[in-house]
Design a protein around this motif. Structure first.
Motif, mmCIF file in Angstrom:
data_model
loop_
_atom_site.group_PDB
_atom_site.id
_atom_site.type_symbol
_atom_site.label_atom_id
_atom_site.label_comp_id
_atom_site.label_asym_id
_atom_site.label_seq_id
_atom_site.Cartn_x
_atom_site.Cartn_y
_atom_site.Cartn_z
ATOM 1 N N UNK A 1 47.961 -8.954 -15.277
ATOM 2 C CA UNK A 1 48.897 -7.956 -15.697
ATOM 3 C C UNK A 1 48.004 -6.483 -15.599
ATOM 4 N N UNK A 2 46.999 -6.492 -16.185
ATOM 5 C CA UNK A 2 46.264 -5.198 -16.371
ATOM 6 C C UNK A 2 46.014 -4.536 -14.889
ATOM 7 N N UNK A 3 45.558 -5.529 -13.941
ATOM 8 C CA UNK A 3 45.232 -5.222 -12.438
ATOM 9 C C UNK A 3 46.374 -4.888 -11.545
ATOM 10 N N UNK A 4 47.521 -5.739 -11.968
ATOM 11 C CA UNK A 4 48.579 -5.469 -10.787
ATOM 12 C C UNK A 4 49.928 -5.441 -11.222
ATOM 13 N N UNK A 5 50.160 -5.969 -12.306
ATOM 14 C CA UNK A 5 51.718 -5.911 -12.906
ATOM 15 C C UNK A 5 52.343 -4.728 -13.662
ATOM 16 N N UNK A 6 51.267 -3.929 -14.380
ATOM 17 C CA UNK A 6 51.555 -2.619 -15.024
ATOM 18 C C UNK A 6 51.866 -1.500 -14.184
ATOM 19 N N UNK A 7 52.254 -0.423 -14.625
ATOM 20 C CA UNK A 7 52.575 0.719 -13.550
ATOM 21 C C UNK A 7 51.336 1.456 -13.468
ATOM 22 N N UNK A 8 50.100 1.003 -14.172
ATOM 23 C CA UNK A 8 48.720 1.713 -13.626
ATOM 24 C C UNK A 8 47.664 0.601 -13.560
ATOM 25 N N UNK A 9 46.623 0.805 -12.921
ATOM 26 C CA UNK A 9 45.660 -0.231 -12.922
ATOM 27 C C UNK A 9 44.716 0.030 -13.903
ATOM 28 N N UNK A 10 44.736 -1.011 -14.634
ATOM 29 C CA UNK A 10 43.626 -1.076 -16.022
ATOM 30 C C UNK A 10 42.470 -1.801 -15.647
ATOM 31 N N UNK A 11 41.345 -1.330 -15.687
ATOM 32 C CA UNK A 11 39.888 -2.068 -15.781
ATOM 33 C C UNK A 11 39.580 -2.186 -16.956
ATOM 34 N N UNK A 12 39.448 -3.378 -17.421
ATOM 35 C CA UNK A 12 38.674 -3.618 -18.728
ATOM 36 C C UNK A 12 37.402 -3.164 -18.945
ATOM 37 N N UNK A 13 36.460 -3.607 -17.927
ATOM 38 C CA UNK A 13 35.148 -3.387 -18.034
ATOM 39 C C UNK A 13 34.208 -4.102 -19.062
ATOM 40 N N UNK A 14 34.852 -4.933 -19.742
ATOM 41 C CA UNK A 14 34.049 -5.609 -20.745
ATOM 42 C C UNK A 14 34.616 -6.820 -21.140
ATOM 43 N N UNK A 15 34.806 -7.651 -20.135
ATOM 44 C CA UNK A 15 35.347 -9.082 -20.427
ATOM 45 C C UNK A 15 34.434 -10.125 -20.892
ATOM 46 N N UNK A 16 34.452 -10.559 -22.002
ATOM 47 C CA UNK A 16 33.286 -11.405 -22.431
ATOM 48 C C UNK A 16 34.038 -12.262 -23.536
ATOM 49 N N UNK A 17 33.302 -13.268 -23.930
ATOM 50 C CA UNK A 17 33.847 -14.345 -25.050
ATOM 51 C C UNK A 17 34.179 -13.487 -26.517
ATOM 52 N N UNK A 18 33.144 -12.559 -26.901
ATOM 53 C CA UNK A 18 33.712 -12.058 -28.177
ATOM 54 C C UNK A 18 34.669 -10.823 -27.929
ATOM 55 N N UNK A 19 35.351 -10.571 -26.853
ATOM 56 C CA UNK A 19 36.285 -9.875 -26.743
ATOM 57 C C UNK A 19 37.537 -10.540 -26.387
ATOM 58 N N UNK A 20 37.626 -11.736 -26.447
ATOM 59 C CA UNK A 20 38.727 -12.857 -26.466
ATOM 60 C C UNK A 20 38.716 -13.359 -28.083
ATOM 61 N N UNK A 21 40.088 -13.008 -28.459
ATOM 62 C CA UNK A 21 40.421 -13.285 -29.893
ATOM 63 C C UNK A 21 41.427 -14.256 -29.957
ATOM 64 N N UNK A 22 41.513 -15.171 -30.755
ATOM 65 C CA UNK A 22 42.299 -16.376 -30.890
ATOM 66 C C UNK A 22 43.338 -16.115 -31.999
ATOM 67 N N UNK A 23 44.408 -16.367 -31.963
ATOM 68 C CA UNK A 23 45.563 -16.069 -32.914
ATOM 69 C C UNK A 23 45.691 -17.584 -33.656
ATOM 70 N N UNK A 24 46.618 -17.711 -34.608
ATOM 71 C CA UNK A 24 47.050 -18.837 -35.416
ATOM 72 C C UNK A 24 46.971 -19.918 -34.822
ATOM 73 N N UNK A 25 47.605 -19.868 -33.374
ATOM 74 C CA UNK A 25 47.803 -21.008 -32.444
ATOM 75 C C UNK A 25 46.761 -21.283 -31.747
ATOM 76 N N UNK A 26 45.591 -20.526 -31.677
ATOM 77 C CA UNK A 26 44.406 -20.919 -31.097
ATOM 78 C C UNK A 26 44.660 -19.981 -29.690
ATOM 79 N N UNK A 27 45.645 -19.269 -29.199
ATOM 80 C CA UNK A 27 45.980 -18.870 -28.090
ATOM 81 C C UNK A 27 45.116 -17.752 -27.614
#
Length: 702
Positions: A463-489
């Motif tokens: 979605x960030x790279x291709x499906x939004x109106x702009x290209x968004x480069x996250x630049x810090x994808x890692x396990x500590x930046x992946x958060x889990x909601x109440x259903x562990x999504x």
């Protein structure tokens, strides 16, 4: 007697069923509990919907993320019980949408035909209180709606922020048009849904021709030509008996959604409503001559009072929220400092849930709605100044995806900069994958949960790279930046390092920031952040999820220090099952694990041109078949270099990223040079690297 009595009886049954099905009601205002003329019944309300003293039904107020609904209390017969054919029906209603801020509506209302009045599990914001992310597009919804939408949601392909759409079992409209009407010979005239003015709508379904027509106008008489008309057979969509009503919701921005009258008729045409006979919103009183005279006469008194209270006013101004002109153009919702201070109990340490190079993150509970949020308080000494802060608000505030942590709002008070996000009760993914004994052990994630998290993060990056109106480069994808909601999504978070680029632009940066083990090799050589750099980081994340190990593990044996090296060796030897997290105890889908490993190795290729796009990654994760994933190209050439556009990439080009297996293993554990700050994120699970404009490198211990 007819020659074919069976056919005659069937026709007679159909005719009598249609004749007997003649449900009709009219609400001319909703006073006295919402009595409908001719029916003597009340209207069923849920959520925040309420009937005001003047007889107006208010579905929502100016509070964020709420749902309000109103339904006719009894289920109506929408289909012929014998043939299953849907009856014709006609609905007329008058509504108004009053936004909290001019020209910024949120989110809209919908006329809905539903199997139930509760719509359990439905969400506010872009879902309009009709469904949620898991049931969007399900045929089992049996839901028909006509939306009057005031926010453009790219996730559902909305055409603009002022449109009318027909939704069948989905939030992505089957057909939609900008809000307008045809006025005689005058042609098409646009109409603003969130103008605050009363608008009448007509929704007519022809069960014989199987056509749905939608018409709107700001007056009582119905235009001859509908603004939206599509052929559709509602027979397979509707049950025999269904409920009819309205649903509205608010999001980061809020609007008050009002109903003034409503008429409905089965197998007939509902009569238009006379706007003059309906209640109207109270208008602010105009300032008359007497008022102006009183104001003029008291001007001297006010001036004296202002001088006398100068010291008090100075104190209040000094401590008030200063709103500059540019802030009025930045969305989403602007919180007051007082509100966030109360929510976090004065930013006390007990509410602290994380910290990093950009400041601290607190858990908070908003007053009023009692919603739990995460408040990121940017530190005074942070490099992230007001310009970066503005850019973050402007870009992130409009990003909407189920696997991104939603930005709810923001606040600025002098040097204090604050961002308000959805609160993720299960914290970050790294706390589940790694346990070093310094924290309470988390439950072991099952393979199904891990694979779902990988798929969610991949969808968010696509979605960030291709499906939004702009290209968004996250630049810090890692396990500590992946958060889990109440259903562990899994939800991707921390866009503090994200850079926004127009499609087709040449993205560049003067400072490389990220975390060692996730940094693409070309970053330290070119200084240019690209979508391929995010792909490389995702590859490291995929291998972490499979193996339950960090990309760089200083305490591991020398041959296992670099996770990607070790996994590649085991994969090449056919021993890939040995790298799977032993805490899974062998309970996993072999094909899915093989897909995750192949995708992780492919994404981790040192040559950017050899890596897949996120669209390819999502496709292979969806398939779940390792045989469909192309063979992973070898990361090393015969000469020891790495193939890249423009020629082989030398060893020194990425000495601080992927190929640290070539270094002395001890040197990876030592500090080479201290940078000026830790880069991004709420916490670092491994060493971080920073390259400033001069090319100086720094390796930071965790």
């Amino acid at each position: 007697m007819p020659k074919n009595p069976t056919l005659f009886l069937a026709f007679l049954s159909l005719f009598l069923s249609a004749v007997s099905q003649n449900d009709e009601f009219v609400y001319t205002g909703f006073g006295d509990g919402g009595a409908a003329s001719g029916s003597g019944t009340n209207i069923r309300l849920n959520g925040v919907a309420a009937i005001e003293s003047n007889g107006i039904l208010r579905l929502t107020n100016e509070t964020s993320r709420l749902i309000g609904r109103a339904f006719y209390p009894s289920a109506l017969q929408f289909r012929n019980a014998t043939t299953g054919a849907a009856f014709s029906f006609s609905a007329t209603f008058v509504f108004a949408i009053v936004p909290e801020y001019p020209k910024l509506g949120g989110h809209g209302l919908a006329f809905v035909i539903s199997p139930s009045q509760e719509l359990k599990g439905a969400l506010p914001s872009q879902y309009l209180g009709l469904m949620n992310a898991s049931d969007v597009g399900n045929f089992s919804n049996h839901l028909f709606a006509v939306e009057f939408d005031t926010v453009q949601d790219f996730e559902f392909g909305d055409i603009d922020d002022n449109h009318i759409g027909i939704d069948i079992n989905n939030m992505e409209s089957n057909a939609s048009v900008p809000a307008a009407y045809y006025a005689g010979e005058g042609g098409r005239t646009s109409i603003t849904l969130k103008s605050g003015e009363r608008i009448q709508a007509w929704i007519d379904y022809d069960g014989i021709a199987k056509v749905i027509n939608v018409t709107v106008a700001p007056f009582s008489s119905k235009p001859a030509v509908p603004i939206l008309s599509i052929p559709v057979d509602l027979s397979p969509i509707l049950h025999d008996r269904m409920f009819v009503g309205f649903s509205a919701s608010t999001g980061l921005l809020a609007s008050s959604h009002y109903l003034f009258g409503w008429g409905f008729k089965m197998n007939g045409v509902s009569q238009s409503l006379d706007l003059d006979s309906l209640p109207s919103l109270r208008q602010p009183k105009k300032k008359g001559t007497a008022f102006i005279f009183v104001v003029s006469a008291t001007a001297v008194v006010v001036l004296i009072a202002a001088v006398a209270g100068a010291a008090y006013l100075f104190y209040r101004i000094k401590n008030a929220d200063v709103i500059e002109p540019w802030e009025l153009e930045v969305g989403p919702h602007r919180f007051s400092y007082k509100e966030l201070k109360f929510a976090t109990k004065g930013f006390r340490d007990r509410e602290l849930i994380g910290f990093g190079g950009f400041g601290k993150v607190y858990k908070g509970t908003l007053p009023g709605s009692r919603a739990e949020v995460a408040v990121k308080r940017v530190s005074h000494g942070s490099r992230q100044g007001i310009q970066e802060f503005m850019a973050e608000i402007a870009s992130i505030g409009r990003l909407r995806h189920r696997n991104l942590v939603q930005l709810q709002g923001w606040c600025r008070r002098r040097a204090d900069l604050l961002l308000v996000y959805d609160y993720m009760p299960n914290g970050s993914l790294d706390k589940f994958l790694f346990c070093d004994g310094s924290q309470k052990a988390k439950p072991v994630l099952s393979w199904a949960e891990r694979f779902g998290i990988l798929h969610g993060v991949a969808s968010a990056l696509l979605y960030l790279h291709e499906d939004w109106e702009h290209v968004v480069i996250h630049r810090d994808v890692k396990a500590s930046n992946v958060l889990l909601d109440a259903d562990l999504h899994g939800r991707l978070s921390d866009f503090g390092l994200a850079k926004l680029h127009e499609h087709g632009a040449n993205p560049s940066t003067t400072r490389v920031v990220g975390t060692l083990g996730y940094l693409a090799p070309e970053l330290t050589r070119t200084g240019k952040a690209t979508t391929s750099c995010d792909v490389f980081a995702f590859g490291a994340l995929a291998l972490e999820v499979v193996c339950g190990r960090r990309p760089i593990e200083p305490k591991a044996p020398p041959e296992e220090l670099m996770l990607v090296d070790w996994v590649w060796e085991q994969w090449s030897s056919g021993l890939w099952a040995d790298v799977v997290d032993p805490r899974l105890e062998g309970v996993y889908e072999r094909e899915e694990v093989a897909v995750a490993i192949k995708v992780g190795l492919w994404c981790s290729h040192p040559a950017a041109a050899r890596r897949p796009s996120m669209r390819q990654v999502v496709r292979y994760l969806n398939g779940g078949d390792a045989a469909e994933v192309p063979d992973v190209p070898s990361p090393q050439l015969a000469d020891g270099g790495y193939e890249e556009e423009g020629g082989p990439v030398g060893f020194d080009d990425f000495v601080h990223s992927y190929p640290l297996s070539s270094l002395d293993k001890v040197s990876a554990r030592s500090t080479i040079a201290l940078g000026e700050e830790a880069a991004g994120g709420l916490c670092h699970e491994g060493p971080s690297i920073l390259l400033d404009g001069s090319g100086a490198r720094g390796l930071l211990e965790p």
